[in-house]
Motif scaffolding. Structure first.
Motif, PDB file in Angstrom:
ATOM      1  N   ASP B  14       3.206  -9.046   0.910  1.00 53.56           N
ATOM      2  CA  ASP B  14       4.483  -8.363   1.120  1.00 53.56           C
ATOM      3  C   ASP B  14       4.433  -6.939   0.583  1.00 53.56           C
ATOM      4  O   ASP B  14       4.016  -6.711  -0.548  1.00 53.56           O
ATOM      5  CB  ASP B  14       5.609  -9.124   0.409  1.00 53.56           C
ATOM      6  CG  ASP B  14       5.617 -10.597   0.776  1.00 53.56           C
ATOM      7  OD1 ASP B  14       5.945 -10.911   1.921  1.00 53.56           O
ATOM      8  OD2 ASP B  14       5.262 -11.416  -0.091  1.00 53.56           O
ATOM      9  N   PHE B  16       6.755  -5.042  -0.475  1.00 58.45           N
ATOM     10  CA  PHE B  16       7.551  -4.762  -1.682  1.00 58.45           C
ATOM     11  C   PHE B  16       6.846  -5.195  -2.955  1.00 58.45           C
ATOM     12  O   PHE B  16       6.941  -4.533  -3.975  1.00 58.45           O
ATOM     13  CB  PHE B  16       8.966  -5.350  -1.596  1.00 58.45           C
ATOM     14  CG  PHE B  16       9.077  -6.725  -1.026  1.00 58.45           C
ATOM     15  CD1 PHE B  16       9.389  -6.909   0.307  1.00 58.45           C
ATOM     16  CD2 PHE B  16       8.879  -7.845  -1.828  1.00 58.45           C
ATOM     17  CE1 PHE B  16       9.493  -8.185   0.845  1.00 58.45           C
ATOM     18  CE2 PHE B  16       8.996  -9.117  -1.302  1.00 58.45           C
ATOM     19  CZ  PHE B  16       9.300  -9.291   0.032  1.00 58.45           C
ATOM     20  N   PHE B  17       6.073  -6.289  -2.904  1.00 60.75           N
ATOM     21  CA  PHE B  17       5.337  -6.704  -4.104  1.00 60.75           C
ATOM     22  C   PHE B  17       4.155  -5.758  -4.349  1.00 60.75           C
ATOM     23  O   PHE B  17       3.814  -5.457  -5.485  1.00 60.75           O
ATOM     24  CB  PHE B  17       4.849  -8.146  -3.992  1.00 60.75           C
ATOM     25  CG  PHE B  17       5.964  -9.168  -4.106  1.00 60.75           C
ATOM     26  CD1 PHE B  17       7.079  -8.916  -4.896  1.00 60.75           C
ATOM     27  CD2 PHE B  17       5.896 -10.382  -3.445  1.00 60.75           C
ATOM     28  CE1 PHE B  17       8.113  -9.849  -5.010  1.00 60.75           C
ATOM     29  CE2 PHE B  17       6.919 -11.328  -3.556  1.00 60.75           C
ATOM     30  CZ  PHE B  17       8.025 -11.047  -4.337  1.00 60.75           C
ATOM     31  N   ASP B  19       4.137  -2.567  -3.516  1.00 56.38           N
ATOM     32  CA  ASP B  19       4.719  -1.318  -4.034  1.00 56.38           C
ATOM     33  C   ASP B  19       5.102  -1.471  -5.503  1.00 56.38           C
ATOM     34  O   ASP B  19       4.899  -0.560  -6.304  1.00 56.38           O
ATOM     35  CB  ASP B  19       5.967  -0.922  -3.229  1.00 56.38           C
ATOM     36  CG  ASP B  19       5.621  -0.496  -1.803  1.00 56.38           C
ATOM     37  OD1 ASP B  19       4.428  -0.299  -1.526  1.00 56.38           O
ATOM     38  OD2 ASP B  19       6.549  -0.379  -0.977  1.00 56.38           O
ATOM     39  N   ALA B  20       5.675  -2.630  -5.859  1.00 51.27           N
ATOM     40  CA  ALA B  20       6.086  -2.864  -7.246  1.00 51.27           C
ATOM     41  C   ALA B  20       4.856  -2.883  -8.156  1.00 51.27           C
ATOM     42  O   ALA B  20       4.848  -2.273  -9.225  1.00 51.27           O
ATOM     43  CB  ALA B  20       6.858  -4.177  -7.357  1.00 51.27           C
ATOM     44  N   LEU B 137       4.623 -12.813  -6.813  1.00 52.40           N
ATOM     45  CA  LEU B 137       5.695 -12.350  -7.709  1.00 52.40           C
ATOM     46  C   LEU B 137       5.220 -12.432  -9.166  1.00 52.40           C
ATOM     47  O   LEU B 137       5.523 -11.549  -9.979  1.00 52.40           O
ATOM     48  CB  LEU B 137       6.962 -13.192  -7.482  1.00 52.40           C
ATOM     49  CG  LEU B 137       8.209 -12.890  -8.323  1.00 52.40           C
ATOM     50  CD1 LEU B 137       8.561 -11.410  -8.322  1.00 52.40           C
ATOM     51  CD2 LEU B 137       9.408 -13.700  -7.820  1.00 52.40           C
TER      52      LEU B 137
END
Lengths: 160, 160
Positions: B14, B16-17, B19-20, B137
């Protein structure tokens, strides 16, 4: 369909946490009516005193209390709360359905936590970890666990 | 400067993960030389047997073992591991510096966890929660805690 309200203090400033939350909210649509309410974080000085922090928490707490839907089960997220496995967490949702409660509200405080007055209104005080996570990441973690809870309850493959 | 290696099974699919993680890796640059190694997740059938899972874990485990830098302290992330507060976690880094260990390796398994052979090599078996989080996550959560650990050790404001 069960309704779930997330009351959060502060905004998701980082795009990646915003995108991750949006993804889990989308995945949750077949399972529950999830609604997010953001409360403004009360301003604090650079080096706030305990009194100043307590006052800010009470200001936020008053706003939080107004937003709790009538009759809702309330789960307050706090580091001193009870930890549980994802399976046990899932039972909160199945038990709510069985006992006829149609609404569950989760409260995630801001960087200083949640006012005691709000904690006292909670049916459950819950913690996800002994570690301190930023409230924005905690929101993503909680949404993932809510999604996982519904997958567990449905006996689906996502959770092993 | 302390070197930190993250050995992870599976990719961050993903955005977003990804990028985080990138954001926390960037924030960590003043504190440590952090290096991420991704191991390919061993393929499994649709409904894998315990034997098949054990075999896949051993295949991944052999790859993980090859990637552990010589002389490194090893921390294996597993749900049955020990939980600790962010403050206590921070001490892993300050203690490593004091005892002259210059490298710490964290291992995050794939969706079926980590092989016992790898767990046996670990100096510390650590858990972040009683809850099960997706390994992608978990990687973000761990990077945030490593960043927080250095901020705590430096006495900086990030952690309260």
């Amino acid at each position: 369909m069960l309704a779930v309200t997330l009351i959060c203090v502060g905004r998701l400033k980082d795009a990646f946490f915003d995108d991750a939350s949006a993804e889990y909210l989308k995945r949750l649509t077949p399972f529950a009516k999830v609604n997010t309410v953001e409360i403004k974080q009360a301003p604090l000085s650079e080096k706030p005193s305990q009194t100043e922090i307590a006052k800010a928490l009470e200001t936020e707490g008053a706003e939080i209390t107004k937003k709790i839907p009538a009759g809702s089960m309330v789960v307050a997220m706090c580091i001193e709360g009870k930890q549980m496995s994802s399976e046990k967490f899932s039972r909160i949702f199945t038990d709510a359905a069985l006992t006829g409660r149609s609404h569950i509200t989760f409260i995630i405080g801001g960087s200083c936590g949640i006012a005691d007055s709000v904690k006292r209104q909670a049916d459950i005080r819950m913690s996800m970890s002994e570690m301190t996570f930023p409230h924005r990441l905690a929101r993503v973690m909680l949404l993932e666990q809510i999604y996982r809870a519904f997958k567990i309850a449905a006996g689906e493959k996502y959770h092993k």
